[in-house]
Design an enzyme around this catalytic site. Structure first.
Site, PDB file in Angstrom:
ATOM      1  N   SER A 163      38.253  33.640  41.492  1.00 21.13           N
ATOM      2  CA  SER A 163      39.465  34.384  41.128  1.00 21.13           C
ATOM      3  C   SER A 163      40.436  34.606  42.276  1.00 21.13           C
ATOM      4  CB  SER A 163      39.093  35.738  40.519  1.00 21.13           C
ATOM      5  OG  SER A 163      38.565  36.608  41.495  1.00 21.13           O
TER       6      SER A 163
ATOM      7  N   LYS B 144      40.110  41.674  44.767  1.00 22.89           N
ATOM      8  CA  LYS B 144      41.425  41.405  44.188  1.00 22.89           C
ATOM      9  C   LYS B 144      42.514  41.778  45.187  1.00 22.89           C
ATOM     10  CE  LYS B 144      39.451  40.372  40.297  1.00 22.89           C
ATOM     11  NZ  LYS B 144      39.378  38.970  39.826  1.00 22.89           N
TER      12      LYS B 144
END
Length: 207
Positions: free
Chosen positions: A70, A110
């Protein structure tokens, strides 16, 4: 013929005591104590060092390994990251490690897109993210963002105070604040900021 003894000289000049023998005995007695004291000091030093390292890697620094794609191409699966925790407050643009138990038990990594009080607008037609009406220059994303296939499409949100809005750099393969089970993240769920990649050495460097 008997040898005449000078009693006066003997009295005034008694034979010297065997100081060498006594000295050897004292050295023998002190040696175990010296070895024991040295061992004690070494053990105490080792315990102190271990305690400092435990505190350091519990409250100040952590080493966490990336799982999944990701954050490509900034971070890759298997990268070992050095994460700073002590006194950290999330800032826009930082890469952070956080926990979201509703999504998974393991920590996730993230990028902070917006912090408390900021508004986020996402234009999927152009693949552009706006924060407080200003388009972000995101040269770090892997490819142009597409409309996600899960849940309701998030295209506008105002981040509550004490929270952050996060997204992965690989937008099309990232479960992030657009994902219902992650959503807005409470700052208390943030473990810390990613400082650098330690391993593999081909990816070594500051972030």
């Amino acid at each position: 013929m008997e040898k005449e003894v000078d009693w006066e000289w003997e009295t005034q000049n008694p034979p010297a005591p065997n100081r060498g023998g006594k000295r050897v005995a004292r050295q023998g007695q002190n040696e175990p104590q010296s070895v024991g004291r040295e061992m004690y000091q070494n053990v105490r030093t080792l315990v102190t060092v271990l305690a400092v390292l435990i505190l350091l890697f519990t409250f100040v620094l952590r080493i966490i390994v990336v799982s999944g794609p990701s954050m490509e191409n900034t971070l890759h699966n298997g990268d070992a990251m050095l994460v700073w925790s002590l006194g950290y407050t999330p800032r826009q643009g930082d890469i952070v490690v956080l926990t979201k138990r509703a999504y998974q038990e393991d920590s996730i990594v993230k990028r902070v897109i917006a912090t408390g009080g900021q508004s986020v607008d996402i234009d999927y037609d152009t693949g552009t993210v706006y924060v407080d009406g200003v388009a972000l220059e995101e040269d770090y994303i892997k490819e142009r963002m597409q409309i996600p296939s899960y849940g309701d499409v998030v295209n506008h949100i105002t981040v509550p105070e004490g929270c952050i809005f996060v997204m992965g750099d690989n937008r099309n393969q990232s479960a992030d604040s657009r994902y219902p089970e992650i959503g807005i993240v409470d700052e208390r769920c943030v473990i810390g900021r990613v400082v650098m990649v330690l391993f593999p050495f081909s990816n070594f460097g500051l972030l």
